[in-house]
Write an enzyme that holds these catalytic residues in place. Structure first.
Site, mmCIF file in Angstrom:
data_model
loop_
_atom_site.group_PDB
_atom_site.id
_atom_site.type_symbol
_atom_site.label_atom_id
_atom_site.label_comp_id
_atom_site.label_asym_id
_atom_site.label_seq_id
_atom_site.Cartn_x
_atom_site.Cartn_y
_atom_site.Cartn_z
ATOM 1 N N SER A 208 0.835 -1.210 0.000
ATOM 2 C CA SER A 208 0.000 0.000 0.000
ATOM 3 C C SER A 208 0.868 1.257 0.000
ATOM 4 O O SER A 208 0.579 2.226 -0.723
ATOM 5 C CB SER A 208 -0.954 -0.002 1.196
ATOM 6 O OG SER A 208 -0.264 -0.267 2.390
ATOM 7 N N HIS A 238 -2.747 -8.617 2.073
ATOM 8 C CA HIS A 238 -2.146 -7.431 2.706
ATOM 9 C C HIS A 238 -3.035 -7.036 3.889
ATOM 10 O O HIS A 238 -3.185 -7.804 4.835
ATOM 11 C CB HIS A 238 -1.979 -6.339 1.637
ATOM 12 C CG HIS A 238 -1.166 -5.163 2.049
ATOM 13 N ND1 HIS A 238 -0.248 -5.198 3.070
ATOM 14 C CD2 HIS A 238 -1.124 -3.877 1.565
ATOM 15 C CE1 HIS A 238 0.315 -4.005 3.197
ATOM 16 N NE2 HIS A 238 -0.201 -3.186 2.311
ATOM 17 N N HIS A 285 5.639 -14.009 7.535
ATOM 18 C CA HIS A 285 5.827 -12.620 7.108
ATOM 19 C C HIS A 285 6.743 -12.576 5.896
ATOM 20 O O HIS A 285 7.649 -13.398 5.779
ATOM 21 C CB HIS A 285 6.436 -11.778 8.237
ATOM 22 C CG HIS A 285 6.178 -10.323 8.061
ATOM 23 N ND1 HIS A 285 7.007 -9.512 7.338
ATOM 24 C CD2 HIS A 285 5.156 -9.537 8.490
ATOM 25 C CE1 HIS A 285 6.521 -8.282 7.335
ATOM 26 N NE2 HIS A 285 5.397 -8.269 8.029
ATOM 27 N N ARG A 294 4.871 -6.376 17.059
ATOM 28 C CA ARG A 294 3.514 -5.846 17.249
ATOM 29 C C ARG A 294 2.563 -6.927 17.751
ATOM 30 O O ARG A 294 1.580 -6.642 18.433
ATOM 31 C CB ARG A 294 3.006 -5.230 15.932
ATOM 32 C CG ARG A 294 3.885 -4.082 15.451
ATOM 33 C CD ARG A 294 3.549 -3.669 14.030
ATOM 34 N NE ARG A 294 3.687 -4.786 13.098
ATOM 35 C CZ ARG A 294 3.282 -4.757 11.842
ATOM 36 N NH1 ARG A 294 2.720 -3.678 11.353
ATOM 37 N NH2 ARG A 294 3.452 -5.795 11.050
ATOM 38 N N ASP A 340 -1.346 -9.548 12.713
ATOM 39 C CA ASP A 340 -2.766 -9.896 12.577
ATOM 40 C C ASP A 340 -3.173 -11.053 13.478
ATOM 41 O O ASP A 340 -4.361 -11.352 13.600
ATOM 42 C CB ASP A 340 -3.068 -10.242 11.115
ATOM 43 C CG ASP A 340 -2.783 -9.072 10.193
ATOM 44 O OD1 ASP A 340 -3.096 -7.945 10.586
ATOM 45 O OD2 ASP A 340 -2.230 -9.281 9.110
HETATM 46 N N1 HAX Z 1 0.465 -21.169 6.751
HETATM 47 C C1 HAX Z 1 0.583 -22.026 5.727
HETATM 48 N N2 HAX Z 1 1.532 -21.924 4.768
HETATM 49 C C2 HAX Z 1 2.403 -20.902 4.876
HETATM 50 C C3 HAX Z 1 2.358 -19.987 5.938
HETATM 51 C C4 HAX Z 1 1.325 -20.138 6.896
HETATM 52 N N3 HAX Z 1 1.183 -19.277 7.906
HETATM 53 N N4 HAX Z 1 3.363 -19.092 5.796
HETATM 54 C C5 HAX Z 1 4.022 -19.434 4.679
HETATM 55 N N5 HAX Z 1 3.429 -20.514 4.112
HETATM 56 C C6 HAX Z 1 3.797 -21.157 2.851
HETATM 57 C C7 HAX Z 1 3.534 -20.152 1.710
HETATM 58 O O1 HAX Z 1 2.169 -20.197 1.274
HETATM 59 C C8 HAX Z 1 4.485 -20.637 0.639
HETATM 60 O O2 HAX Z 1 3.915 -21.794 0.035
HETATM 61 P P1 HAX Z 1 4.117 -22.074 -1.552
HETATM 62 O O3 HAX Z 1 5.598 -22.217 -1.728
HETATM 63 O O4 HAX Z 1 3.344 -23.341 -1.758
HETATM 64 O O5 HAX Z 1 3.556 -20.876 -2.253
HETATM 65 C C9 HAX Z 1 5.687 -21.101 1.478
HETATM 66 O O6 HAX Z 1 5.181 -21.375 2.790
HETATM 67 C C10 HAX Z 1 6.814 -20.109 1.589
HETATM 68 O O7 HAX Z 1 6.301 -18.870 2.030
HETATM 69 P P2 HAX Z 1 7.233 -17.807 2.760
HETATM 70 O O8 HAX Z 1 8.415 -17.523 1.894
HETATM 71 O O9 HAX Z 1 7.479 -18.258 4.151
HETATM 72 O O10 HAX Z 1 6.283 -16.514 2.873
HETATM 73 P P3 HAX Z 1 5.827 -15.452 1.755
HETATM 74 O O11 HAX Z 1 6.751 -14.281 1.799
HETATM 75 O O12 HAX Z 1 5.607 -16.091 0.417
HETATM 76 O O13 HAX Z 1 4.395 -15.051 2.313
HETATM 77 C C11 HAX Z 1 2.794 -14.483 3.984
HETATM 78 C C12 HAX Z 1 4.245 -14.316 3.499
HETATM 79 C C13 HAX Z 1 2.549 -13.535 5.140
HETATM 80 C C14 HAX Z 1 1.819 -14.110 2.820
HETATM 81 C C15 HAX Z 1 2.593 -15.953 4.420
HETATM 82 O O14 HAX Z 1 3.446 -16.238 5.513
HETATM 83 C C16 HAX Z 1 1.157 -16.283 4.781
HETATM 84 O O15 HAX Z 1 0.358 -16.594 3.885
HETATM 85 N N6 HAX Z 1 0.807 -16.213 6.109
HETATM 86 C C17 HAX Z 1 -0.558 -16.445 6.549
HETATM 87 C C18 HAX Z 1 -1.461 -15.244 6.198
HETATM 88 C C19 HAX Z 1 -1.181 -14.051 7.117
HETATM 89 O O16 HAX Z 1 -1.157 -14.173 8.338
HETATM 90 N N7 HAX Z 1 -0.992 -12.864 6.498
HETATM 91 C C20 HAX Z 1 -0.733 -11.619 7.266
HETATM 92 C C21 HAX Z 1 0.707 -11.126 7.115
HETATM 93 C C22 HAX Z 1 0.951 -9.869 7.924
HETATM 94 C C23 HAX Z 1 0.869 -8.650 7.040
HETATM 95 O O17 HAX Z 1 1.787 -8.332 6.298
HETATM 96 N N8 HAX Z 1 -0.253 -7.939 7.065
HETATM 97 O O18 HAX Z 1 -0.415 -6.827 6.278
#
Ligand code: HAX
Length: 412
Positions: A208, A238, A285, A294, A340
């Site tokens: 954002s 996000h 993350h 946080r 979150d």
């Molecule tokens: N649960 C299940 N699988 C997860 C995971 C979780 N909490 N965290 C990472 N993974 C998986 C990813 O989906 C990815 O799988 P693929 O290779 O099959 O695509 C793999 O592990 C590697 O991911 P990563 O390198 O550890 O993390 P990314 O940078 O790709 O993604 C995310 C970061 C935050 C999107 C991810 O950890 C996630 O989806 N977490 C759960 C959703 C969440 O809580 N989001 C809020 C984030 C906070 C924020 O920034 N808010 O704005």
């Protein structure tokens, strides 16, 4: 040795060797510029103007906003003058509320929020001055956010701001959550003060913020830039993750049963979810490789305001049980709780029971950091000339990634 309590400063002379692996990678790790407000460091966490967010999470939101805008803490006089200025600008033209009344109730609150920022901009008399618009938006955004809750959920007419209340105290007053007792209201104030500080800013490259600065680089005004930023925040990967996360925690409590909140029951339930390839919301993350400070900060608020609330108990159990399970999957880079993981459960405990609104609360706070960063990029960077219009390079390739063998060279 690096100091874990301070962010690193100064960009290295050689920034990055670009390879084709940098293409279609979401610009991960690609250096772009300088952020004067905050830093996110993988192994240290989040800093506001050099201050670890956890250490300043309980300070007055007005003081922290002042810090982000002026890069120093206010004196008592500066603090009082700043509060007076916010209060003086907090009133919103009735036309903004009239236009909100015409929106479909089923529209997501983030769509209402984006609309409200657009209409606010149409009433602005600043002639596009970024600094004036930054202050105006910071002052008016709680008024508009509270009105969105009230009009969309038919709580009643918007409530006028009060100049004798603090920034978040005034927000809770303008919300006027129906049926909330005085002690619940006091808890909501406690939570919103910390929630606001925790979400104000998060470095320069999050989606954002980067979007807002990109739109501003074409000299779009502050309102146009912030509404674009908020459209970015609305995505489930996000800002909307806080809504998804509360739905996940609700599901976890329902799955093990509120009377059976034990570490073992939660461990079994999480393992089943992972085996079924489901996302464990609130963990992981894109940048951090340690627990999000946080998340810890918000859990301390939970211990204070709702220690026995079942959803909060689940938040704590998940924080204990999930990291060792996620660590056993080598592809997951960060197994720890993120911001979150706790925020939704706490908002729920304080009477804000509709998860659909949580991203708007995030947006209300994050508007501050993005607006401050836009002021820097438009008015201060490069000796006041501002950062030029954004124009990254794309390679022409009719079949996209399949033929993406391009070598990065020259400009384009
Ligand atoms: N649960 C299940 N699988 C997860 C995971 C979780 N909490 N965290 C990472 N993974 C998986 C990813 O989906 C990815 O799988 P693929 O290779 O099959 O695509 C793999 O592990 C590697 O991911 P990563 O390198 O550890 O993390 P990314 O940078 O790709 O993604 C995310 C970061 C935050 C999107 C991810 O950890 C996630 O989806 N977490 C759960 C959703 C969440 O809580 N989001 C809020 C984030 C906070 C924020 O920034 N808010 O704005």
């Amino acid at each position: 040795m690096a100091d874990a309590t301070k962010p690193s400063t100064a960009a290295p002379e050689t920034l990055l060797t670009m390879t084709k692996e940098n293409l279609e990678s979401g610009l991960r790790g690609v250096p772009v510029g300088y952020c004067t407000t905050s830093a996110v460091e993988a192994d240290k966490g989040l800093f506001y103007v050099g201050n670890p967010v956890e250490a300043i999470g309980h300070r007055d939101p007005e003081e922290v906003i002042y810090l982000l805008l002026h890069k120093q803490w206010p004196t008592a006089d500066q603090r009082a003058a700043f509060s007076r200025e916010l209060a003086a600008r907090a009133t919103v033209e009735p036309g903004v509320f009239e236009s909100l009344k015409a929106l479909p109730r089923h529209g997501h609150p983030m769509k209402w929020f984006i609309h409200a920022i657009n209409v606010l901009g149409m009433f602005s008399t600043s002639k596009g001055d970024y600094r004036t618009d930054c202050m105006d938006l910071i002052a008016k955004i709680p008024t508009v956010t509270a009105a969105i809750f009230r009009l969309r959920d038919a709580w009643g007419a918007p409530i006028a701001p009060r100049s004798d209340l603090g920034y978040m105290e005034n927000f809770v007053h303008m919300l006027g959550v129906p049926g909330l007792s005085a002690p619940q209201n006091a808890k909501l104030v406690k939570l919103m003060r910390v929630f606001e500080v925790a979400h104000l800013d998060h470095g320069g490259g999050n989606l954002s913020t980067f979007t807002g600065k990109t739109v501003a680089s074409g000299k779009a005004d502050m309102y146009e830039s912030i509404l674009a930023a908020m459209a970015g925040l609305a995505g489930p990967l996000h800002g909307r993750a806080n809504q998804e996360c509360l739905e996940f925690i609700n599901e976890c409590v329902a799955s093990v049963g509120a009377a059976n909140l034990t570490a073992e029951a939660v461990r079994v339930m999480i393992q089943k979810k992972l085996d079924a390839k489901q996302v464990v919301y609130g963990f992981g993350h894109a940048v951090l490789r340690v627990e999000d400070p946080r998340a810890r900060l918000l859990r301390t608020v939970g211990e204070d305001i709702c220690p026995d609330f079942p959803l909060f108990k689940m938040v704590k159990l998940l924080a204990e049980v999930v990291p060792p399970i996620l660590k056993s999957n080598p592809k997951i880079s960060n197994p720890y709780p993120n911001v979150d993981s706790a925020s939704g459960a706490l908002l729920q405990a304080c009477g804000l029971i509709e998860p659909e609104y949580y991203t708007v609360l995030f947006g209300m706070s994050r508007t501050v950091g993005i607006a401050a960063q836009i002021v820097y990029e438009r008015c201060e960077a490069r000796g006041g000339k501002g950062v030029p219009i954004m124009r990254p390079k794309y390679f022409y390739s009719p079949s996209g990634t399949a033929n993406g063998e391009a070598i990065i060279a020259g400009s384009g």
